[in-house]
Enzyme design. Structure first.
Site, PDB file in Angstrom:
ATOM      1  CD  GLU A 255      -8.628   1.411   7.562  1.00 34.24           C
ATOM      2  OE1 GLU A 255      -8.453   0.411   8.298  1.00 34.24           O
ATOM      3  OE2 GLU A 255      -8.102   2.514   7.800  1.00 34.24           O
TER       4      GLU A 255
ATOM      5  CG  HIS B  39      -5.789  -2.031   8.491  1.00 40.94           C
ATOM      6  ND1 HIS B  39      -6.073  -0.733   8.862  1.00 40.94           N
ATOM      7  CD2 HIS B  39      -4.455  -2.158   8.653  1.00 40.94           C
ATOM      8  CE1 HIS B  39      -4.963  -0.121   9.213  1.00 40.94           C
ATOM      9  NE2 HIS B  39      -3.969  -0.960   9.104  1.00 40.94           N
TER      10      HIS B  39
ATOM     11  CG  ASP C 137      -8.839  -0.901  11.445  1.00 36.98           C
ATOM     12  OD1 ASP C 137      -7.936  -1.649  11.001  1.00 36.98           O
ATOM     13  OD2 ASP C 137      -9.182   0.142  10.865  1.00 36.98           O
TER      14      ASP C 137
ATOM     15  CG  ASP D  46      -0.247  -0.309   2.510  1.00 38.65           C
ATOM     16  OD1 ASP D  46       0.988  -0.350   2.536  1.00 38.65           O
ATOM     17  OD2 ASP D  46      -0.946  -0.504   3.519  1.00 38.65           O
TER      18      ASP D  46
HETATM   19  C1  GLP Z   1      -0.525   0.613   8.451  1.00 41.30           C
HETATM   20  C2  GLP Z   1      -0.158  -0.231   7.246  1.00 41.30           C
HETATM   21  C3  GLP Z   1      -0.380  -1.700   7.513  1.00 41.30           C
HETATM   22  C4  GLP Z   1       0.274  -2.100   8.824  1.00 41.30           C
HETATM   23  C5  GLP Z   1      -0.370  -1.306   9.941  1.00 41.30           C
HETATM   24  C6  GLP Z   1       0.170  -1.658  11.309  1.00 41.30           C
HETATM   25  O1  GLP Z   1      -1.868   0.888   8.527  1.00 41.30           O
HETATM   26  N1  GLP Z   1      -0.910   0.171   6.113  1.00 41.30           N
HETATM   27  O2  GLP Z   1       0.138  -2.465   6.439  1.00 41.30           O
HETATM   28  O3  GLP Z   1       0.136  -3.478   9.059  1.00 41.30           O
HETATM   29  O4  GLP Z   1      -0.104   0.070   9.688  1.00 41.30           O
HETATM   30  O5  GLP Z   1       1.254  -0.864  11.623  1.00 41.30           O
HETATM   31  P1  GLP Z   1       2.248  -1.130  12.798  1.00 41.30           P
HETATM   32  O6  GLP Z   1       3.112  -2.258  12.378  1.00 41.30           O
HETATM   33  O7  GLP Z   1       3.018   0.151  12.924  1.00 41.30           O
HETATM   34  O8  GLP Z   1       1.448  -1.447  13.997  1.00 41.30           O
END
Ligand code: GLP
Length: 271
Positions: free
Chosen positions: A149, A144, A142, A67
């Site tokens: 989402e 994802h 959440d 993404d």
């Molecule tokens: C973002 C990314 C996700 C990732 C998530 C969790 O939203 N788009 O791909 O898994 O953050 O992030 P973190 O690893 O900082 O908790």
């Protein structure tokens, strides 16, 4: 599903990097799906170490990132230090420190003027590359994957999405606050691979750590399959799955005893 529980972030990072390194060694032309966020940073650091100290070779590896924020990306006319894009994150945390070829790196283009066409092109490029061999995933609070989402269809493809308030809060704290970018100014839209796109990969490695993730990990792995927790689609996945989590993220799981037993049995029988 192999659910691997370890005590520390360092241990899960090393374990995850080893899975990736093994796939790269057995198939030097493999296609990796990559994730951003704070979770995989330790894994990427270990991959860099394996490259520098043990010669792990990325020269033929292709990567597709999950993404990117819409409105960000590599724009050479902008001061690089202000760019909070995932493209920059990947460059800093991994790409500049290994021998991957620039032409083998694919990241959704957050600066595209034609997002719809771009999303179709991205899906086509994944197909042209032969599909993703190993998809690395974190998980949002959440539930994802990428930016899928709650409410995203479990068959969704690469597309533009609006971010939830919770995701904006989390990613503001993690990546924008320190760069002096206000929550209003940070991007509110993103391009993400869909859940359907992710489920077509041949193997999944999901990583999670910390108590902030314990609730959602339990919902994802042991709750009902639902578009409200898009990563719960993992329960329908047909390829090999490794979920690598630390004790804190595993805290709300009900069946940890069984998962530990399964890990021992799998090792014993070489599964
Ligand atoms: C973002 C990314 C996700 C990732 C998530 C969790 O939203 N788009 O791909 O898994 O953050 O992030 P973190 O690893 O900082 O908790």
């Amino acid at each position: 599903m192999n659910i691997i529980i370890r005590h520390s972030y360092e241990q899960i990072s090393k374990y995850s990097a080893q899975i990736i390194a093994n796939r790269v060694k057995s198939n030097p032309r493999c296609v990796l799906g990559l994730a951003t966020g704070s979770t995989p940073i330790g894994t990427y650091q270990e991959l860099v170490r394996l490259h520098k100290e043990e010669g792990l070779d990325f020269s033929q590896v292709k990567t597709f990132n999950l993404d990117e924020y819409l409105g960000t990306g590599i724009d050479l006319e902008k001061p690089y230090s202000m760019d909070q894009s995932y493209a920059r994150f990947m460059h800093e945390e991994l790409f500049k420190n290994i021998n991957i070829k620039q032409e083998n790196i694919f990241i959704p283009n957050g600066l595209t003027k034609e997002p719809k066409n771009f999303c179709k092109w991205y899906e086509d490029e994944i197909k042209k590359a032969g599909g993703i061999d190993l998809q690395i995933l974190g998980i949002g609070r959440d539930g994802h994957w990428g930016f899928n989402e709650p409410g995203s269809s479990l068959g969704s493809r690469t597309r533009v999405v609006a971010l939830t308030e919770q995701t904006l809060d989390d990613n503001y704290e993690a990546f924008y606050k320190n760069a002096n970018i206000s929550r209003e100014q940070m991007p509110h839209f993103a391009i993400t691979m869909g859940i359907g796109t992710i489920l077509e990969s041949r193997e999944i490695l999901m990583i999670a750590n910390g108590s902030k993730k314990s609730g959602v990990i339990a919902k994802c792995l042991e709750g009902p399959v639902t578009a409200q927790i898009t990563s719960s689609a993992i329960q329908l996945y047909s390829g090999e799955i490794n979920v690598v989590i630390d004790d804190e993220a595993a805290y709300e799981l009900k069946n940890t005893h069984h998962y530990r037993h399964m890990e021992k049995m799998n090792k014993q029988y070489g599964l």
